[in-house]
Design an enzyme around this catalytic site. Structure first.
Site, short mmCIF file in Angstrom:
data_model
loop_
_atom_site.label_atom_id
_atom_site.label_comp_id
_atom_site.label_asym_id
_atom_site.label_seq_id
_atom_site.Cartn_x
_atom_site.Cartn_y
_atom_site.Cartn_z
CG ASP A 339 -1.72 -1.24 1.39
OD1 ASP A 339 -2.27 -1.66 0.37
OD2 ASP A 339 -1.80 -1.78 2.49
CB SER A 364 1.53 6.46 3.01
OG SER A 364 0.63 5.70 3.78
NE ARG A 365 0.13 3.02 -4.35
CZ ARG A 365 1.10 2.13 -4.43
NH1 ARG A 365 1.08 1.08 -3.63
NH2 ARG A 365 2.08 2.27 -5.28
CB VAL A 366 -4.33 3.14 3.27
CG1 VAL A 366 -4.83 2.41 2.06
CG2 VAL A 366 -3.24 2.36 3.96
#
Length: 505
Positions: A339, A364-366
């Protein structure tokens, strides 16, 4: 020779007792080929995939290739003691590892055997090392932060509980240091940490354990070590064993963090085993299922929904690149599974910017959804400012005479932000201290301070705030945001500090 009646009676009694004893059927095979850590066994008809096999001299093996006439097994011990013609028994047990609280504070191998000289590990439960990852229905969105204590990461590349964030970079750029600092920062918290050392030198593993003990972090940490001198089979099992230990805590409704250091060596060990077992080689001689090797491991990291216990397992895999090549086979595989990634650059590291995080390539995708509101308030502009600064810096190095005032101001602000984000190893910083210094930097309070003096000033500022205004830090920690009242207090405290401190021009 006289035969005594009591002897005859005891023999008859013994035979009567043994009459009707249970007959156990055991699946037995014969080694037809052995060497280099693998064995090919003929005759194990009912053998299962990943089943533990019993070789002579108490050596264990693991079945990996189930072929028409033979079973290809990897040896979990000294393969030199196994030779053709040896008898092999199937145990009926899939490879499993001890789990539970008794492991916390211990250093074990991937089978749960102690390596720290503190005696056997007491346990009443084991788990299979391989397990299917939780499905979509069982999961919940990532919404709780993992505080690493590192300003550059908590502000710009935040981690959430249940996330999989890759740490990637060349050799000796501080990858393990970020993971170890994150573990140290959990001291006194509710996050149980598992450090899986895969193919590392024994001296390095000992150094990591000593560092964790020195900072009191072994009280919440398990170390799973498959050293460089261990068989490839143990290096292959290490991350799965560490993951199984973490899953036990997750299913109890608790939070766990597992560090895989590093998956490059894990892929190498799997390639070695696969080639010896004569599996067809693919790109770069890796077997065709090399992607599945890591995807089935990293997918097990999850944040469970409240109705399923609400626990979480966060994964921090580490990948070592060669000469900064993040487009190589294994790095791109793992980037596509995770992620987001924290990319550490050798040039930044050598320039003294540590942690050497490349803001442009890291993401940071989340984690933004899990970031505390206080950090979001101060760091919203930080990432963009730094990225623009790096771009401007590349142009400005040809000469600053023609630069306009706004550009020069942006360059100077960027230099001070870079200094603020520098941090020593093993000195994680609490949330309120990060927020206070970043608020001062982002809002221009450090613009009149010489670049070389920014770090000493920041240390003095933290000392001043802890001594004179601890209530501001407490407000930030308690409310997780900067309220208008807290902001007014913080501005007044910064002004008071700048009056009392020499301006360090």
């Amino acid at each position: 020779m006289a035969v005594r009646p009591e002897e005859i009676a005891s023999i008859i009694r013994q035979q009567i007792e043994q009459f009707g004893a249970q007959v156990a059927a055991v699946d037995v095979g014969t080694v037809v080929e052995a060497g280099d850590g693998i064995a090919r066994v003929h005759g194990l008809q009912g053998c299962m995939y990943d089943e533990i096999l019993q070789f002579p001299n108490d050596i264990m093996g693991l079945s990996l290739n189930l072929e028409e006439d033979t079973v290809g097994a990897i040896i979990l011990g000294d393969y030199t003691e196994i030779s053709e013609g040896d008898e092999v028994r199937a145990t009926g047990r899939i490879v499993e590892v001890p789990v539970g609280d008794a492991l916390i504070g211990r250093v074990v191998d991937p089978l749960g055997n102690p390596l720290d000289g503190k005696g056997p590990v007491p346990h009443d439960k084991t788990r299979p090392v391989e397990r299917i990852a939780p499905g979509v229905v069982h999961r919940k969105g990532v919404d709780t932060p993992v505080q690493t204590g590192i300003k550059a990461i908590d502000s710009m590349i935040p981690l959430g509980r249940g996330q999989r964030e890759l740490i990637i970079g060349d050799r000796s750029t501080g990858k393990s240091a970020i993971a170890i600092d994150t573990i140290i920062n959990q001291k006194g918290g509710d996050l149980i940490c598992i450090y899986a050392a895969i193919g590392q030198k024994t001296s390095k593993v000992a150094q990591v354990v000593a560092t964790l003990e020195q900072h009191g972090a072994m009280e919440h940490t398990i170390v799973v070590a498959a050293n460089a001198s261990d068989p490839a089979a143990l290096q292959y099992l290490a991350p799965y064993a560490a993951c199984a230990m973490g899953e036990e805590f997750m299913e109890q409704g608790r939070d766990a963090l597992v560090v895989y250091d590093d998956l490059s060596k894990h892929a190498w060990s799997y390639r070695q085993m696969s080639l010896l077992l004569r599996r067809p080689p693919g790109r770069e001689a890796y077997p065709g299922d090399i992607f599945y090797l890591h995807s089935r491991l990293l997918e097990r990291a999850a944040k469970l929904a409240p109705e399923y216990g609400g626990g979480s397992l966060t994964a921090l895999p580490i990948i070592e690149t060669q000469a900064g090549d993040i487009s190589a086979y294994i790095p791109t595989n793992v980037i596509s599974i995770t992620d987001g990634q924290i990319y550490l650059e050798a040039d930044l590291f050598n320039a003294g910017i540590r942690p050497a995080v490349n803001v442009g390539l890291s993401v940071s995708r989340v984690g933004g959804a899990a970031q505390t509101r206080a950090m979001r308030q101060v760091a919203a502009r930080l990432r963009l400012d730094l990225a623009q600064f790096r771009e401007l810096q590349a142009f400005a190095q040809f000469g600053t005479a023609e630069l306009d005032v706004a550009t020069r101001r942006q360059l100077e602000r960027g230099q001070r932000l870079t200094e603020v984000l520098k941090q020593l190893q093993h000195v994680p910083m609490p949330l309120h201290q990060q927020v206070e210094i970043l608020y001062a930097a982002v809002n221009g309070y450090l613009d009149d301070v010489a670049v070389a003096k920014v770090q000493p000033l920041a240390i003095s500022f933290h000392r001043f705030m802890e001594t004179n205004h601890p209530d501001i830090g407490k407000d930030i920690d308690d409310q997780k945001q900067i309220t208008p009242e807290t902001e007014d207090k913080l501005k007044a405290a910064i002004a008071e500090f700048k009056e009392s401190a020499p301006l360090l021009e």
